[in-house]
Design an enzyme around this catalytic site. Structure first.
Site, short mmCIF file in Angstrom:
data_model
loop_
_atom_site.label_atom_id
_atom_site.label_comp_id
_atom_site.label_asym_id
_atom_site.label_seq_id
_atom_site.Cartn_x
_atom_site.Cartn_y
_atom_site.Cartn_z
N CYS A 86 47.35 44.01 27.64
CA CYS A 86 48.03 44.67 28.30
C CYS A 86 48.15 46.32 28.35
CB CYS A 86 49.69 44.11 28.35
SG CYS A 86 50.46 44.35 29.82
N HIS A 195 48.47 38.00 28.10
CA HIS A 195 48.77 37.99 26.56
C HIS A 195 48.55 36.58 25.99
CE1 HIS A 195 51.51 41.65 26.98
NE2 HIS A 195 51.52 41.39 28.21
N GLU A 197 49.03 36.38 22.74
CA GLU A 197 50.01 35.95 21.83
C GLU A 197 51.29 35.46 22.20
OE1 GLU A 197 51.47 39.59 24.09
OE2 GLU A 197 49.30 39.08 23.37
#
Length: 229
Positions: A86, A195, A197
């Protein structure tokens, strides 16, 4: 393996990134403040999402001049893994580690949802744990995730198999060629808007992101074993 999670003023996905590495993957990870000047002792660098320096001027433009960035550039030139997610992707394009630029979403709205992706290249240190053309679901959360590059650069990315992830079914931001993530020519620097994560536990919606971090770890172990022979 030891990961550095770079923190800038305005980072807001740094804790998620640390959690994915330390608590889910079970590897070492530490925060590194943007004012630091060394990455000695680390094996991989992670630039998390957020709004570094408040996104003033444009996304990633001020982070480019942070004290830690020359060290990130050196780290990348040494062939070590660098992942930007990002805002981290935006920073990587600003410093020239990846081609192109990230523009405002074509609908001019912030987009926050889970989207389907296709893994376009599994022959990288970031994607070796996926199946070729595997379809995965990863969250996005951005207002300036519209990846742009000129036609010549796009053809080069295609020719060199540097496009690693593509949006399928829907393109949430209008990015060129439905691109969601690319690597550099050497293959050790990955930038992506989704994302991973945030997709490492079933509790929060799925685990399709964990294989990316597992791939980095597996590649590191293979390289270490080869070097020790």
């Amino acid at each position: 393996m030891k990961f550095a999670v770079i923190q800038f003023p305005g980072s807001n996905c740094d804790i998620d990134m640390l959690h994915a590495i330390r608590d889910v993957l079970g590897e070492e990870a530490e925060f590194v403040w943007h004012a630091e000047t060394s990455l000695d002792g680390f094996d991989a660098v992670l630039l998390p999402g957020g709004f570094s320096y408040g996104d003033y001027l444009r996304t990633g433009a001020i982070a480019k001049f942070a004290n830690i960035m020359p060290e990130v550039l050196r780290f990348a030139s040494d062939g070590k893994p660098v992942l930007g997610v990002c805002n981290g992707f935006q920073i990587l394009t600003e410093v020239g580690l990846l081609p192109g630029a990230l523009l405002r979403n074509d609908n001019l709205h912030f987009v926050c949802k889970t989207v389907p992706l296709r893994v376009e290249n599994t022959n990288t240190i970031f994607t070796s744990g996926y199946e070729p053309h595997q379809e995965i679901r990863i969250p996005v959360a951005h207002g300036e995730g519209n990846y742009y590059c000129d036609p010549e650069t796009y053809q080069e990315l295609e020719r060199n198999h540097q496009i690693v992830f593509r949006y399928i079914s829907e393109n949430p931001n209008g990015s060129t060629g439905d691109i969601a993530g690319i690597v550099n020519a050497a293959g050790n620097v990955l930038g992506m808007m989704p994302h991973p994560e945030r997709a490492v536990e079933e509790l929060v919606g799925g685990t399709d992101g964990i294989k990316l971090f597992q791939s980095i770890l597996s590649s590191f172990k293979e390289a270490y074993q080869s070097a020790s022979k």
